[in-house]
Design an enzyme around this catalytic site. Structure first.
Site, PDB file in Angstrom:
ATOM      1  N   GLY A 128       5.339  -9.357   0.236  1.00 14.21           N
ATOM      2  CA  GLY A 128       5.976  -8.152  -0.320  1.00 14.21           C
ATOM      3  C   GLY A 128       6.059  -7.012   0.685  1.00 14.21           C
TER       4      GLY A 128
ATOM      5  N   ILE B 133       4.163 -16.670  -3.501  1.00 14.39           N
ATOM      6  CA  ILE B 133       4.717 -17.789  -4.289  1.00 14.39           C
ATOM      7  C   ILE B 133       5.901 -18.435  -3.589  1.00 14.39           C
ATOM      8  CG2 ILE B 133       3.921 -17.078  -6.564  1.00 14.39           C
ATOM      9  CD1 ILE B 133       6.648 -15.768  -6.994  1.00 14.39           C
TER      10      ILE B 133
ATOM     11  N   TYR C  97       5.112  -0.788 -15.655  1.00 15.00           N
ATOM     12  CA  TYR C  97       4.420  -0.839 -14.356  1.00 15.00           C
ATOM     13  C   TYR C  97       3.300   0.206 -14.322  1.00 15.00           C
ATOM     14  CZ  TYR C  97       3.909   0.087  -9.311  1.00 15.00           C
ATOM     15  OH  TYR C  97       3.423   0.304  -8.052  1.00 15.00           O
TER      16      TYR C  97
HETATM   17  C1  VAH Z   1       7.779   2.002  -7.302  1.00 15.88           C
HETATM   18  N1  VAH Z   1       7.271   1.965  -4.909  1.00 15.88           N
HETATM   19  O1  VAH Z   1       8.694   2.748  -7.048  1.00 15.88           O
HETATM   20  C2  VAH Z   1       6.690   1.818  -6.247  1.00 15.88           C
HETATM   21  C3  VAH Z   1       5.614   2.863  -6.397  1.00 15.88           C
HETATM   22  C4  VAH Z   1       5.151   5.279  -6.775  1.00 15.88           C
HETATM   23  C5  VAH Z   1       6.180   4.255  -6.644  1.00 15.88           C
HETATM   24  O2  VAH Z   1       4.717   2.515  -7.367  1.00 15.88           O
HETATM   25  O3  VAH Z   1       7.695   1.423  -8.348  1.00 15.88           O
END
Ligand code: VAH
Length: 311
Positions: free
Chosen positions: A9, A33, A139
């Site tokens: 990544g 993966i 997230y």
């Molecule tokens: C995103 N680059 O944009 C990641 C990060 C704070 C941003 O968690 O989801």
């Protein structure tokens, strides 16, 4: 021996190289993966799916690792399109890694959190280390919950797990990875190939950011610090700068005068608006000597100088 999960990544590919420099290539096993690309293929690389619990635990058991860096995750924008996938990968894999680390007596575990752990009612300017956290993305929810899991495993299983709340990370060695802050990565690729960029955020959208070199340095400094210096066992605030799309565009124009930016905000604007504008990272500076090297000017110069060779 060091294990990197998600080495392919955006962060993984550069952190792996930082680990090679610190511990020696032969002591690092990078996994993902799918097959290694580019420089990663020159080191120890294996295909490993952290969600395949049996195979994963077998891999840990037979390799006597001393540290694990668990970087595999679905980022904010992609996560909003695949909420169940994001929760499963981001959350269940972390719990499984923490469990395996206790079972196989791993000395130290690293897991990245994010400013995405914060939400719309979090104070936006110089966001404190300890404050309200009401993340609005899957997230962000997985990062906030993950922080609590890390703290629980430290307190209840004695696991030395450490974490940083990364701001937007900007690196040029891999393509943007589905993050909301990834406009600041894509803008360089488009500036060099098309001399123009259509930005999916408004021109004055300030976000905390950090150059990838500083993110690697911070991670290794945190992991090498003596355990007694680590006072935050959920995750440390950390940042290097804050800027908005119009500012990074102006910085790029100093190198590519004909570069043009246009703005066409999409669903990612609401995600960005829920995040802090700037971060108070004094705890990291006091506890283990955090200090960034790159500001917007220095970062832009470094990328504009080095990216063309990769294009
Ligand atoms: C995103 N680059 O944009 C990641 C990060 C704070 C941003 O968690 O989801």
């Amino acid at each position: 021996r060091i294990l990197v999960i998600g080495a392919g990544g955006q962060l993984g590919s550069e952190l792996t190289q930082g680990l090679w420099n610190l511990h020696g290539k032969e002591n690092v096993i990078a996994t993902d993966i799918k097959e290694a690309q580019g420089i990663l293929a020159t080191g120890n690389f294996e295909i490993l799916d952290v969600l395949k619990e049996k195979e994963f635990n077998e891999f840990i058991r037979k390799n006597n690792f001393t540290q694990i860096y668990h970087l595999a995750a679905v980022l904010s924008a992609t996560g909003e399109k695949n909420p169940k996938l994001a929760w499963n990968l981001n959350m269940n894999s972390l719990i499984q890694v923490l469990d395996a680390a206790v079972e196989y007596k791993i000395e130290k575990v690293y897991w990245p959190s994010s400013i995405a752990s914060f939400g719309p009612t979090t104070p936006k300017i110089k966001t404190p280390q300890d404050t309200i956290m009401d993340p609005t993305t899957i997230y962000g929810i997985s990062k906030q919950a993950g922080e609590r899991w890390c703290e629980w495993y430290y307190k209840n299983r004695g696991l030395d797990v450490r974490s940083l709340r990364y701001p937007g990370l900007i690196g040029y060695k891999t393509k943007p990875g589905g993050g909301t802050t990834d406009y600041a990565v894509d803008i360089f690729f488009k500036a060099l190939t098309d001399k123009k960029y259509e930005c999916f955020l408004k021109p004055d959208t300030y976000l905390p950011m950090m150059y990838m070199d500083d993110a690697v340095k911070a991670t290794l400094d945190l992991m090498e610090a003596p355990a007694e210096k680590i006072n935050e066992r959920a995750s440390y605030n950390i940042s290097a700068m804050s800027f908005c799309p119009s500012e990074i565009a102006a910085e790029i124009k100093k190198h590519i005068p004909e570069f043009e930016i246009t703005y066409n905000p999409d669903f990612r604007q609401a995600i960005a608006d829920s995040w802090p504008r700037s971060i108070n990272d004094s705890a990291a500076r006091i506890d283990w000597g955090w200090e960034p090297d790159f500001d917007l000017t220095r970062m832009t110069k470094d990328i504009i100088t080095n990216l063309p060779a990769l294009l």
